[in-house]
Design an enzyme around this catalytic site. Structure first.
Site, PDB file in Angstrom:
ATOM      1  N   TRP A  91      -2.511   4.180  -9.790  1.00 16.39           N
ATOM      2  CA  TRP A  91      -3.277   2.981  -9.421  1.00 16.39           C
ATOM      3  C   TRP A  91      -4.740   3.241  -9.081  1.00 16.39           C
ATOM      4  O   TRP A  91      -5.558   2.324  -9.115  1.00 16.39           O
ATOM      5  CB  TRP A  91      -2.632   2.305  -8.203  1.00 16.39           C
ATOM      6  CG  TRP A  91      -2.751   3.125  -6.939  1.00 16.39           C
ATOM      7  CD1 TRP A  91      -1.983   4.187  -6.595  1.00 16.39           C
ATOM      8  CD2 TRP A  91      -3.711   2.962  -5.898  1.00 16.39           C
ATOM      9  NE1 TRP A  91      -2.405   4.701  -5.386  1.00 16.39           N
ATOM     10  CE2 TRP A  91      -3.449   3.968  -4.931  1.00 16.39           C
ATOM     11  CE3 TRP A  91      -4.751   2.059  -5.674  1.00 16.39           C
ATOM     12  CZ2 TRP A  91      -4.207   4.106  -3.764  1.00 16.39           C
ATOM     13  CZ3 TRP A  91      -5.503   2.184  -4.509  1.00 16.39           C
ATOM     14  CH2 TRP A  91      -5.230   3.198  -3.562  1.00 16.39           C
ATOM     15  N   GLU A 112      -9.843   4.785   2.146  1.00 12.53           N
ATOM     16  CA  GLU A 112      -9.339   5.559   1.018  1.00 12.53           C
ATOM     17  C   GLU A 112     -10.419   5.572  -0.056  1.00 12.53           C
ATOM     18  O   GLU A 112     -11.005   4.534  -0.377  1.00 12.53           O
ATOM     19  CB  GLU A 112      -8.051   4.961   0.458  1.00 12.53           C
ATOM     20  CG  GLU A 112      -6.881   5.016   1.431  1.00 12.53           C
ATOM     21  CD  GLU A 112      -5.586   4.519   0.814  1.00 12.53           C
ATOM     22  OE1 GLU A 112      -4.632   5.309   0.738  1.00 12.53           O
ATOM     23  OE2 GLU A 112      -5.551   3.345   0.407  1.00 12.53           O
ATOM     24  N   ASP A 155      -7.235   1.812   7.177  1.00 12.11           N
ATOM     25  CA  ASP A 155      -7.496   2.755   6.086  1.00 12.11           C
ATOM     26  C   ASP A 155      -8.949   2.834   5.653  1.00 12.11           C
ATOM     27  O   ASP A 155      -9.616   1.805   5.490  1.00 12.11           O
ATOM     28  CB  ASP A 155      -6.705   2.346   4.834  1.00 12.11           C
ATOM     29  CG  ASP A 155      -5.207   2.484   4.991  1.00 12.11           C
ATOM     30  OD1 ASP A 155      -4.773   3.258   5.862  1.00 12.11           O
ATOM     31  OD2 ASP A 155      -4.478   1.817   4.239  1.00 12.11           O
ATOM     32  N   GLU A 165      -1.672   0.173  10.538  1.00  7.85           N
ATOM     33  CA  GLU A 165      -2.480   1.163   9.820  1.00  7.85           C
ATOM     34  C   GLU A 165      -3.870   0.613   9.563  1.00  7.85           C
ATOM     35  O   GLU A 165      -4.050  -0.590   9.307  1.00  7.85           O
ATOM     36  CB  GLU A 165      -1.801   1.524   8.493  1.00  7.85           C
ATOM     37  CG  GLU A 165      -2.491   2.607   7.684  1.00  7.85           C
ATOM     38  CD  GLU A 165      -1.640   3.034   6.489  1.00  7.85           C
ATOM     39  OE1 GLU A 165      -0.391   3.102   6.638  1.00  7.85           O
ATOM     40  OE2 GLU A 165      -2.209   3.287   5.407  1.00  7.85           O
TER      41      GLU A 165
END
Length: 301
Positions: A203, A113, A111, A109
């Site tokens: 989180w 974000e 990312d 993966e």
């Protein structure tokens, strides 16, 4: 906030923005639904025409559901770009994403974000790499612009040499291939392009201390032009499988060979010095046994 003064990065950004407007969907005339499947709550996904300039996909999050989509094709190496405009106002707890991932527990993966904020606080751009199911390679940055005011380009270049994250054409992070030194790299699993908007209040904002304010819902993130059809190798056995001509190793300017040049190195140093807020390579609490191996091989982590 000031923009970096790198002529080559600015030139790349200008060319790339122009390309997105004209060729991002060149290989699939049908647009969004020809390239992507909605995989999470179709009622929260809307596709509109932005005055003929681009298709705009809006993802919505409320206290009933988030939303998301993924590419129909899977890829093994490529350069992938997405225009995004993030959730405005009090977006605490929300997470808007653009990433690539394979399937299964031992997945790979890459990312982008974007972690929502309390009004007036900066967004956090969270980047990460998972290799064979193991992540914990986070680097986080503030941005040098308001990512909610307009669309900005976020790009992942993934080739056998390295993974490079760029923002509006400015490199901010690199993860190099150190397999020869025993560090696993992403090269054996095909991945799809994904985007989503979801509730990460446990989180996302100040480590989960600030929760989502559902009275501000629905939250909306917008996705504009996307580019990968001409700059990615499609995995599989179908007629469209394979790499485009500009992926040939050794070709001048081929993204399949691309690595950081001197201006790119300076851009990453600029981003690290001015906007980085977390680097897993410098976290002795998480890694009391010592820095991860790649951190000692590559000054960028």
């Amino acid at each position: 906030m000031p923009r970096p003064m790198f002529k080559s990065a600015a030139a790349v950004a200008a060319v790339f923005v122009a390309c997105l407007a004209t060729c991002s969907r060149a290989s699939r005339a049908g647009g969004f639904y020809e390239d992507f499947d909605v995989i999470w709550d179709e009622e929260h996904v809307r596709v509109t025409d932005d005055g003929g300039r681009r298709q705009v996909v809006t993802l919505t999050l409320d206290n009933a559901s988030g939303s998301g989509f993924q590419s129909k094709d899977q890829f093994l190496f490529g350069e992938f770009a997405m225009e995004m405009k993030l959730v405005p106002g009090d977006s605490a707890g929300t997470v808007a994403t653009f990433y690539l991932t394979s399937e299964g527990d031992a997945h790979d993966e890459i990312d982008f974000e974007f972690l929502g904020n309390v009004s007036g606080e900066p967004y956090v751009m969270h980047t990460n790499v998972f290799v064979q199911g193991t992540g914990n390679r986070e680097q986080e940055f503030y941005l040098w612009f308001d990512p909610t005011a307009d669309f900005h380009n976020y790009t992942v270049l993934w080739n056998p040499n390295n993974i490079i994250w760029t923002v509006d054409g400015v490199p901010v992070r690199v993860f190099k291939n150190h397999e020869s030194s025993g560090v696993p790299y992403l090269g054996g699993q095909a991945m799809r392009v994904h985007a989503s908007l979801w509730n990460g209040e446990s989180w996302a904002t100040q480590g989960g201390r600030v929760k989502t304010n559902w009275s501000d819902a629905p939250f909306v993130a917008s996705y504009g032009s996307y580019a990968y059809a001409a700059t990615a190798c499609v995995a599989g056995d179908g007629a469209s499988s394979g790499c485009p001509p500009n992926a040939a190793p050794g070709d001048a300017g081929s993204w399949m060979d691309r690595q950081l040049g001197p201006d790119d190195e300076r851009a990453i140093a600029w981003a690290r010095e001015n906007y980085m807020i977390y680097d897993y390579c410098n976290d002795p609490w998480r890694f009391p046994q010592g820095r991860p191996a790649e951190c000692n091989l590559d000054r960028h982590g």
